[in-house]
Design an enzyme around this catalytic site. Structure first.
Site, PDB file in Angstrom:
ATOM      1  N   ASP A  24       0.883   8.095  -6.815  1.00 58.24           N
ATOM      2  CA  ASP A  24       1.648   8.058  -5.579  1.00 58.24           C
ATOM      3  C   ASP A  24       0.637   7.890  -4.447  1.00 58.24           C
ATOM      4  O   ASP A  24      -0.073   8.821  -4.099  1.00 58.24           O
ATOM      5  CB  ASP A  24       2.441   9.375  -5.440  1.00 58.24           C
ATOM      6  CG  ASP A  24       3.207   9.463  -4.121  1.00 58.24           C
ATOM      7  OD1 ASP A  24       3.089   8.536  -3.293  1.00 58.24           O
ATOM      8  OD2 ASP A  24       3.914  10.466  -3.918  1.00 58.24           O
ATOM      9  N   LYS A  86      -1.780   3.593   4.966  1.00 60.27           N
ATOM     10  CA  LYS A  86      -0.591   2.965   4.378  1.00 60.27           C
ATOM     11  C   LYS A  86       0.250   2.250   5.439  1.00 60.27           C
ATOM     12  O   LYS A  86       0.902   1.259   5.155  1.00 60.27           O
ATOM     13  CB  LYS A  86       0.235   4.040   3.673  1.00 60.27           C
ATOM     14  CG  LYS A  86       1.356   3.527   2.802  1.00 60.27           C
ATOM     15  CD  LYS A  86       2.010   4.696   2.071  1.00 60.27           C
ATOM     16  CE  LYS A  86       3.133   4.236   1.158  1.00 60.27           C
ATOM     17  NZ  LYS A  86       3.694   5.398   0.426  1.00 60.27           N
ATOM     18  N   GLU A 183       9.339   4.266  -4.808  1.00 57.39           N
ATOM     19  CA  GLU A 183       9.190   5.731  -4.780  1.00 57.39           C
ATOM     20  C   GLU A 183      10.498   6.480  -5.061  1.00 57.39           C
ATOM     21  O   GLU A 183      10.501   7.390  -5.898  1.00 57.39           O
ATOM     22  CB  GLU A 183       8.565   6.160  -3.444  1.00 57.39           C
ATOM     23  CG  GLU A 183       7.072   5.840  -3.429  1.00 57.39           C
ATOM     24  CD  GLU A 183       6.453   5.752  -2.047  1.00 57.39           C
ATOM     25  OE1 GLU A 183       7.125   6.139  -1.069  1.00 57.39           O
ATOM     26  OE2 GLU A 183       5.301   5.305  -1.943  1.00 57.39           O
ATOM     27  N   ASP A 205      14.197   9.984   0.919  1.00 61.73           N
ATOM     28  CA  ASP A 205      12.746  10.117   0.794  1.00 61.73           C
ATOM     29  C   ASP A 205      12.071   9.894   2.146  1.00 61.73           C
ATOM     30  O   ASP A 205      11.883   8.755   2.574  1.00 61.73           O
ATOM     31  CB  ASP A 205      12.250   9.100  -0.252  1.00 61.73           C
ATOM     32  CG  ASP A 205      10.736   9.170  -0.469  1.00 61.73           C
ATOM     33  OD1 ASP A 205      10.050   9.942   0.227  1.00 61.73           O
ATOM     34  OD2 ASP A 205      10.245   8.426  -1.343  1.00 61.73           O
TER      35      ASP A 205
END
Lengths: 624, 176
Positions: A24, A86, A183, A205
Site C-alpha cells: 500500500d 503521491k 485500494e 476510503d
C-alpha cells in the site's frame, strides 16, 4: 558455530511457496503485507513498526533516507525532504493549483512535475521508488529472499497517468508487478474474506491525499465492483491544511518560511489526531523567527472549519450509488478505510448518510495492504497451497475515456464504471486526398469539453497509404487492461497496413527521462546493495545474539569463567556494532562471535548425544 | 471462448428482451472466473493476450445485455436492423412532451423545488418502465418480429434512450 536442530515432527517448509507481497503506497505512510504462513499479515521493520512514513530525504552526502529517519528533516530541510509525493504522481505543474503551497522548488517543465533538490532534479516516480525499495527490503528480509511478485495498490479514482507512474516507480524499485489493485477493492477482499461477507457493500476510503468510494457486490467468492467514484486530490492532508489556515487567521502571522509552513502543518496534523480522542487539542509551536503560537482547537471548531470537506466526499458517494443503480436500503454495510476515517465527524457523516453505523472492526491503516497481499499470494500461484475457496476480483475503470473531435468536444469511447479488461474500436478516415498521417488526442474525464477533461496522450498515426479523402478506414483499438492501464493500436482496414502509433503521454515521463532514471538507478544500485548487505548482516547478528543467549541460559554450566567471559565480550561487541552502520566491522564481529562460540556449540552437541545414549526419550533431547 | 457467438447463448440465456438479471449476473461471474487475466498472470504472452481479449469480449457482452437501451439496440441488430444512429426520428408529440418536461425541470431547479424534481423523476421511471414492458412483448418469441413490430421496437428503444438520458441528467444535478 551453534547448531540449529529442528524439531523432528515439525513439517518441512513447503518448497513451492513463492514470495509475494502486497504494497500500500500511501500519501502519508506506506506498508507491506504478505502471507508467509498462509495468513495475511503486515510486515514490520527491525523496530517492530508497521507504518513507514512516505517521506524521502536527499542528504548532503548523496545519502537517501526514507521513513521515520527522514521525518525530523521535514521542518529542518523542507526543500530536500519530500512528503505526500503521491499527490504529485502523474501530475503537471498546472494540476497542482497553487504550487506555492508546497515547500519545494519546481523545475520548469510541461510534463510530470520535477523537484529541484540538492542532488539534482527528481520526479515523483523516482521519489516513490525510494519508498518502494525500503518496503522491498523489509519484505525480503522478513520472507528470507527475493520477492517473486507484488501487488501495488492505487486509489480507484487514479487516472491513467497516475497509474502508469505508480507502475513505473515499482519497476524502478526492482519489483515484479503482478497487478495494480484499486485500494477500496483490496480493502473489500480483506474485509470480505475475513468476515464471510455477502451482499452489497460500500467502501469509503479517505486516505492522506485521496478519496475513493466503491460499491461492490460480494457473492460466493466473487468481488464485483459495481461502481467507483472519488476525488484524487482530497484527503486527510486537506483537513490539516484547514487547521493550518485557521492558525494563520487566528494569529495573523506574516508570510512564513518553508520550514515554518512545515512545522505548522505538522502541528495541525497532530491537533487533528488528538481530536479523534479528545474534545480539545493544544496547538503550540515556536517559529524560526522566535514567534510563539499558542492556541486551543476545539472539536466543534474543527468540525466547523472542515464541514465543506466532509460534504465534498458525499457527492462521489451519491454518484457511485446512482451508477450502480442502487438505493440506500440495498446497502448491507459500509466499510471505512484510510487513517482519515478516524475523524469523528467523518464517521458521523457516513452514519447519517447511509442511515447505519459504519463497520469499524478492522484497522483502517492496514486493511488495504492485507487485501493486496491476499491477491498477490493468489496471483503468484500460492493459491492452491492455502485452504479457502477460490475467489475472483472484477473491477471497473473509474473515468470515461474519449477522443477530441471538431470544436474541442469529447466523443466518449468508454463509459466510466465499465468492467475491465475492455477493448473498444473506433473507425476513422482521412480528411484530405493523399493524407498519410492522423493526429488523435485521448482524454479522460466526464465533461463535454476537451479543456475540462484530463489530457492523457496524443497519438500520431503515420504510414497510412495515400488514398482519396474519406477512403481510408483506420480502426483504432483502445484497450484497458486488468491494471486499468490504457494502450492503443491502429490498423488501416482496406490495405491491412499497421499504422505506427507514437504515444506522447501528456503527464508521463519522456523517453529520455526514463533512460536517465534507469542509468541513475544502476549507479545507485551499488549503494543499494551495500545498504541491503548491512541490513542482512544486522539480521544475522540479531539471530546469533538471540541463539547464543538462549544457549547460555540452558547450558552455561558447560563453560568455565574465562570461556564465558570471552563469549560475553564477543557478544557485547557484536551488539554494539549491530547498532552502527559499518558493514565490515559488523561482519568481523560476527565472525569473531561465531569462532568464540564454536567450542561451546561442540560441547552442547556432545551433551545431547550423551543424554540420548543414557536412555532419555529422543525427541525431548533434540528439542533442546 | 467463441467470440463470434451471439451474446445471449454466451450467458446461456434465451434471446428475449425481458431479462433474468440474476441468471445473467451468475453466468457472467462464472464466465469471468474462467477467462479473467488473473488466471494467467504467470502464463506466456499468448495466454495473456487471449485472456485479455476473452474477458474484454465477455465484459462488453455483459454491459450490452444489462443495459435496457443497448440490449434493445442489440436485439434490433440481431434482426438485421441498423444500429441506433444520430439521425433518428421520433414522433413530434413525444419530442414536444420531452421538451416541456425539460423546461419544467429547469424551472423547478431554479426555484430549488426538490419535491417537484422528485415527482418528475418518478414519472420518468414510470415512462421507462412502460417502454421496457412494450419491448418485452415485441421480443418475446423465437420467431423474428414482423417489419412493423421492428419499426415499433425501434421507436421504443429510441424513446427509452431519450428518457434514460434525461433521468441521468436530472439525477446527476440532484446529487450535487
Amino acid at each position: 558455530m551453534l547448531l540449529q536442530i529442528t524439531e523432528p515432527d515439525s513439517p518441512a517448509p513447503p518448497r513451492e511457496r513463492k514470495r509475494a507481497a502486497g504494497i500500500d503506497l500511501g500519501t502519508t505512510h506506506s506498508l507491506v503485507a504478505s502471507m508467509p504462513q498462509g495468513v495475511a499479515t503486515v510486515l514490520t521493520d527491525e523496530k517492530g513498526r508497521v507504518l513507514l512514513p512516505s517521506v524521502v530525504r536527499f542528504g548532503e552526502h548523496g545519502d537517501i533516507t526514507v521513513g521515520h529517519e527522514a521525518l525530523p528533516w521535514l521542518a529542518r530541510d523542507a526543500a530536500n525532504t519530500i512528503a505526500s509525493v503521491k499527490r504529485l504522481m502523474g501530475r503537471g505543474l498546472t494540476d497542482l493549483g497553487d504550487a506555492r503551497q508546497f515547500p519545494y522548488q519546481w523545475a520548469q517543465t510541461t510534463g510530470m512535475v520535477r523537484l529541484k533538490t540538492r542532488v539534482g532534479e527528481k520526479n515523483p516516480v523516482e521519489i516513490s521508488a525510494e519508498i518502494l525499495k525500503a518496503l522491498r527490503w523489509r519484505a525480503e528480509m522478513q520472507l528470507g529472499g527475493a520477492l517473486d511478485g507484488v501487488v501495488v495498490t492505487v486509489p480507484a479514482y487514479f487516472d491513467d497517468a497516475q497509474r502508469q507512474a505508480t507502475k513505473e516507480a515499482a519497476r524502478l524499485a526492482g519489483l515484479n508487478v503482478l497487478r495494480l489493485l484499486n485500494e477500496p477493492t483490496a480493502a473489500a477482499v480483506a474485509y470480505g474474506l475475513d468476515h464471510g461477507a455477502e451482499g452489497v457493500y460500500v467502501v469509503y476510503d479517505l486516505g492522506g491525499g485521496t478519496f475513493d468510494v466503491s460499491v461492490l457486490r460480494l457473492s460466493r467468492g466473487v468481488f464485483e465492483v459495481l461502481a467507483t467514484h472519488g476525488d484524487s486530490a482530497l484527503g486527510g492532508d486537506d483537513f490539516d491544511h484547514r487547521v493550518f489556515c485557521w492558525i494563520l487567521e487566528a494569529t495573523g502571522l506574516p508570510p512564513l518560511a518553508a520550514e515554518d509552513v512545515r512545522l505548522l502543518l505538522t502541528v495541525a496534523r497532530s491537533a487533528k489526531e488528538t481530536l479523534a480522542r479528545h474534545e480539545t487539542a493544544p496547538v503550540a509551536a515556536t517559529l524560526s523567527t522566535g514567534h510563539k503560537v499558542e492556541l486551543t482547537l476545539t472539536a466543534e471548531m474543527f468540525t466547523d472549519i472542515t464541514r465543506h470537506l466532509v460534504q465534498k466526499t458525499l457527492t462521489p458517494v451519491k454518484r457511485a450509488l446512482r451508477d450502480a443503480k442502487l438505493t440506500l436500503e440495498e446497502i448491507k454495510g459500509v466499510v471505512l478505510v484510510g487513517g482519515a476515517t478516524r475523524m469523528p465527524q467523518i464517521r458521523q457523516a457516513v452514519a447519517e448518510f447511509f442511515k447505519q453505523p459504519p463497520l469499524v472492526n478492522l484497522n483502517p491503516d492496514e486493511v488495504v495492504a492485507l487485501g493486496a497481499a491476499i491477491q498477490a499470494n493468489a496471483l503468484v500461484g500460492n493459491r492452491g497451497l492455502d485452504s479457502g475457496e477460490d475467489w475472483l476480483l472484477l473491477d471497473v475503470t473509474p473515468l470515461s475515456l474519449g477522443l477530441e473531435t471538431m470544436g474541442g468536444l469529447v466523443e466518449k469511447i468508454v463509459p466510466r464504471n465499465a468492467g475491465i479488461p475492455l477493448m473498444r474500436a473506433q473507425e476513422f478516415t482521412t480528411f484530405k486526398d493523399g493524407q498519410t498521417a492522423l493526429a488523435i488526442h485521448v482524454v479522460q474525464g466526464e465533461r463535454e469539453k476537451v479543456a475540462d477533461c484530463r489530457s492523457l496522450a496524443r497519438f500520431e498515426l503515420r504510414g497510412i497509404p495515400p488514398m482519396v479523402a474519406g477512403a481510408a478506414r483506420i480502426r483504432i483499438t483502445f484497450q484497458i487492461d486488468a491494471d486499468g492501464l490504457l494502450s492503443v493500436s491502429a490498423r488501416e482496414q482496406t490495405t491491412g497496413v499497421e499504422a505506427s502509433v507514437i504515444v506522447k503521454p501528456s503527464y508521463g515521463l519522456g523517453e529520455s527521462e526514463i533512460a536517465r532514471m534507469l542509468e541513475e538507478s544502476l549507479a545507485h544500485a551499488r549503494n543499494d546493495m551495500q545498504a541491503r548487505a548491512l541490513t542482512e548482516t544486522q539480521v544475522e547478528a540479531d539471530q546469533l545474539i538471540e541463539l547464543t543467549q538462549h544457549a547460555l541460559a540452558e547450558d552455561g554450566s558447560l563453560l568455565n569463567d574465562a570461556e564465558r567471559a570471552a563469549i560475553d565480550a564477543a557478544l557485547e561487541e557484536l551488539a554494539q556494532r549491530r547498532q552502527g552502520q559499518e558493514l565490515n566491522a559488523l561482519r568481523l564481529s560476527l565472525a569473531k562471535t561465531n569462532r568464540a562460540t564454536a567450542e561451546f556449540a561442540g560441547r552442547r552437541m556432545d551433551r545431547s548425544v550423551q543424554k540420548a545414549l543414557t536412555g532419555k526419550r529422543f525427541d525431548s533431547v533434540v528439542q533442546d | 471462448m467463441d467470440r463470434k457467438a451471439d451474446f445471449f447463448p454466451l450467458f446461456g440465456l434465451p434471446r428475449r428482451y425481458a431479462l433474468d438479471e440474476t441468471a445473467l449476473n451468475e453466468s457472467y461471474r462464472a464466465l469471468l472466473a474462467r477467462v479473467h487475466p488473473d488466471t494467467v498472470v504467470l502464463g506466456d504472452a499468448t495466454a495473456k493476450r487471449r485472456a485479455m481479449e476473452d474477458a474484454a469480449y465477455a465484459n462488453d457482452a455483459y454491459r450490452i445485455l444489462k443495459d435496457p437501451v443497448r440490449r434493445g439496440d442489440y436485439l434490433l441488430q440481431c434482426c438485421g436492423e441498423a444500429p441506433l444512429g444520430t439521425n433518428e426520428t421520433l414522433p413530434i408529440e413525444f419530442l414536444s412532451e420531452q421538451l416541456e418536461a425539460r423546461e419544467v425541470a429547469d424551472e423547478a431547479w431554479r426555484a430549488d423545488d426538490y419535491g417537484r424534481l422528485e415527482a418528475l423523476q418518478s414519472s420518468l421511471l414510470t415512462a421507462q418502465q412502460q417502454r421496457r414492458e412494450a419491448l418485452a412483448v415485441l421480443f418475446s418469441g423465437d420467431e423474428m418480429p414482423s417489419e412493423i413490430a421492428l419499426a415499433e421496437a425501434r421507436q421504443h428503444v429510441l424513446a427509452l434512450q431519450f428518457l434514460t438520458r434525461f433521468a441521468d441528467d436530472l439525477g446527476e444535478k440532484m446529487d450535487t
